[in-house]
Design a protein around this motif. Structure first.
Motif, PDB file in Angstrom:
ATOM      1  N   SER A  34      46.363 -48.227  86.778  1.00  0.00           N
ATOM      2  CA  SER A  34      47.725 -48.088  87.302  1.00  0.00           C
ATOM      3  C   SER A  34      47.664 -47.593  88.736  1.00  0.00           C
ATOM      4  O   SER A  34      46.706 -46.949  89.149  1.00  0.00           O
ATOM      5  CB  SER A  34      48.513 -47.103  86.449  1.00  0.00           C
ATOM      6  OG  SER A  34      47.939 -45.822  86.566  1.00  0.00           O
ATOM      7  N   ASN A  37      53.407 -46.795  93.421  1.00  0.00           N
ATOM      8  CA  ASN A  37      54.007 -47.271  94.671  1.00  0.00           C
ATOM      9  C   ASN A  37      55.436 -46.746  94.728  1.00  0.00           C
ATOM     10  O   ASN A  37      56.279 -47.182  93.965  1.00  0.00           O
ATOM     11  CB  ASN A  37      54.018 -48.802  94.725  1.00  0.00           C
ATOM     12  CG  ASN A  37      52.621 -49.381  94.737  1.00  0.00           C
ATOM     13  OD1 ASN A  37      51.696 -48.741  95.216  1.00  0.00           O
ATOM     14  ND2 ASN A  37      52.474 -50.572  94.210  1.00  0.00           N
ATOM     15  N   ASP A  39      58.421 -45.072  93.759  1.00  0.00           N
ATOM     16  CA  ASP A  39      58.855 -44.550  92.463  1.00  0.00           C
ATOM     17  C   ASP A  39      58.452 -45.449  91.312  1.00  0.00           C
ATOM     18  O   ASP A  39      58.837 -45.207  90.174  1.00  0.00           O
ATOM     19  CB  ASP A  39      60.383 -44.381  92.441  1.00  0.00           C
ATOM     20  CG  ASP A  39      60.827 -43.256  93.362  1.00  0.00           C
ATOM     21  OD1 ASP A  39      59.976 -42.395  93.685  1.00  0.00           O
ATOM     22  OD2 ASP A  39      62.002 -43.246  93.747  1.00  0.00           O
ATOM     23  N   GLN A  40      57.700 -46.492  91.579  1.00  0.00           N
ATOM     24  CA  GLN A  40      57.321 -47.439  90.540  1.00  0.00           C
ATOM     25  C   GLN A  40      55.840 -47.373  90.265  1.00  0.00           C
ATOM     26  O   GLN A  40      55.027 -47.222  91.168  1.00  0.00           O
ATOM     27  CB  GLN A  40      57.661 -48.865  90.968  1.00  0.00           C
ATOM     28  CG  GLN A  40      58.904 -49.408  90.360  1.00  0.00           C
ATOM     29  CD  GLN A  40      59.072 -50.868  90.750  1.00  0.00           C
ATOM     30  OE1 GLN A  40      58.562 -51.321  91.755  1.00  0.00           O
ATOM     31  NE2 GLN A  40      59.812 -51.572  89.927  1.00  0.00           N
ATOM     32  N   THR A  42      52.736 -49.512  88.950  1.00  0.00           N
ATOM     33  CA  THR A  42      52.310 -50.890  88.717  1.00  0.00           C
ATOM     34  C   THR A  42      50.935 -50.876  88.065  1.00  0.00           C
ATOM     35  O   THR A  42      50.158 -49.944  88.243  1.00  0.00           O
ATOM     36  CB  THR A  42      52.248 -51.695  90.022  1.00  0.00           C
ATOM     37  OG1 THR A  42      51.345 -51.039  90.923  1.00  0.00           O
ATOM     38  CG2 THR A  42      53.616 -51.805  90.665  1.00  0.00           C
ATOM     39  N   TYR A 127      52.245 -47.696  80.404  1.00  0.00           N
ATOM     40  CA  TYR A 127      53.691 -47.573  80.575  1.00  0.00           C
ATOM     41  C   TYR A 127      54.216 -46.349  79.846  1.00  0.00           C
ATOM     42  O   TYR A 127      55.010 -45.587  80.393  1.00  0.00           O
ATOM     43  CB  TYR A 127      54.414 -48.816  80.040  1.00  0.00           C
ATOM     44  CG  TYR A 127      54.412 -49.996  80.971  1.00  0.00           C
ATOM     45  CD1 TYR A 127      54.858 -49.887  82.284  1.00  0.00           C
ATOM     46  CD2 TYR A 127      53.995 -51.244  80.533  1.00  0.00           C
ATOM     47  CE1 TYR A 127      54.863 -50.972  83.136  1.00  0.00           C
ATOM     48  CE2 TYR A 127      53.999 -52.340  81.374  1.00  0.00           C
ATOM     49  CZ  TYR A 127      54.436 -52.192  82.676  1.00  0.00           C
ATOM     50  OH  TYR A 127      54.451 -53.261  83.518  1.00  0.00           O
ATOM     51  N   ASN A 131      55.976 -43.094  81.575  1.00  0.00           N
ATOM     52  CA  ASN A 131      57.349 -42.719  81.231  1.00  0.00           C
ATOM     53  C   ASN A 131      57.422 -41.297  80.708  1.00  0.00           C
ATOM     54  O   ASN A 131      58.343 -40.561  81.043  1.00  0.00           O
ATOM     55  CB  ASN A 131      57.924 -43.690  80.191  1.00  0.00           C
ATOM     56  CG  ASN A 131      58.276 -45.016  80.813  1.00  0.00           C
ATOM     57  OD1 ASN A 131      58.491 -45.106  82.012  1.00  0.00           O
ATOM     58  ND2 ASN A 131      58.305 -46.050  80.003  1.00  0.00           N
ATOM     59  N   ASN A 134      56.910 -38.890  83.743  1.00  0.00           N
ATOM     60  CA  ASN A 134      57.999 -38.872  84.716  1.00  0.00           C
ATOM     61  C   ASN A 134      59.343 -38.476  84.120  1.00  0.00           C
ATOM     62  O   ASN A 134      60.250 -38.130  84.856  1.00  0.00           O
ATOM     63  CB  ASN A 134      58.132 -40.243  85.386  1.00  0.00           C
ATOM     64  CG  ASN A 134      56.947 -40.538  86.264  1.00  0.00           C
ATOM     65  OD1 ASN A 134      56.322 -39.630  86.795  1.00  0.00           O
ATOM     66  ND2 ASN A 134      56.619 -41.810  86.399  1.00  0.00           N
TER      67      ASN A 134
END
Length: 154
Positions: A34, A37, A39-40, A42, A127, A131, A134
């Motif tokens: 991972s 970038n 707030d995302q 990838t 993922y 999640n 965050n």
């Protein structure tokens, strides 16, 4: 060469597994990482593609299966002439009983699905981890805070 060596079905399955592993590594599909970038988060597959190894390995498994099909036909024809089509238990277990090409095809399909499922599980775990990290619940009880007196006061 396959006819000369007369490898057992288990050994041929192990060869297919090893060739598949080498092909996956040469294609650069080994693992997922991972990267953050803004707030995302990838995810991407990370491994170096080895074009030289891929050129050596690509298509060998399918050639092996084609050779096994030829050997299966020879085996069935030989059995039909010699023993009236009777296949012994030892021949069935050790040599595949004329069905080794099907066994190898099934193994190759299984390995392909396994790689895809494994990738999807790893991707989903990344993922989920992102999640959870965050989006921590602000009202969650942390550590030993449940022991505090104000938690028990109504």
């Amino acid at each position: 060469r396959l006819h000369q060596k007369r490898l057992a079905s288990d050994m041929l399955v192990q060869i297919v597994e090893r060739l598949h592993e080498r092909e996956i590594a040469a294609r650069g599909l080994e693992h997922v990482e991972s990267s953050l970038n803004q707030d995302q988060v990838t995810f991407k597959r990370v491994a170096q593609q080895d074009d030289v190894e891929l050129a050596k390995i690509d298509g060998i498994v399918h050639e092996l299966i084609e050779a096994a099909e030829v050997l299966d036909k020879e085996f069935v024809e030989q059995k039909a002439k010699a023993d009236g089509g009777k296949i012994t238990h030892a021949e069935m277990m050790h040599w595949g009983g004329g069905k080794i090409a099907g066994i190898l095809k099934d193994k190759l399909k299984e390995l392909g699905r396994e790689q895809d499922e494994q990738f999807k599980k790893r991707l989903q775990s990344f993922y989920d981890a992102a999640n959870i990290k965050n989006h921590k619940d602000k009202d969650a009880i942390e550590g030993n805070s449940w022991r505090d007196d104000d938690v028990w006061i109504k």
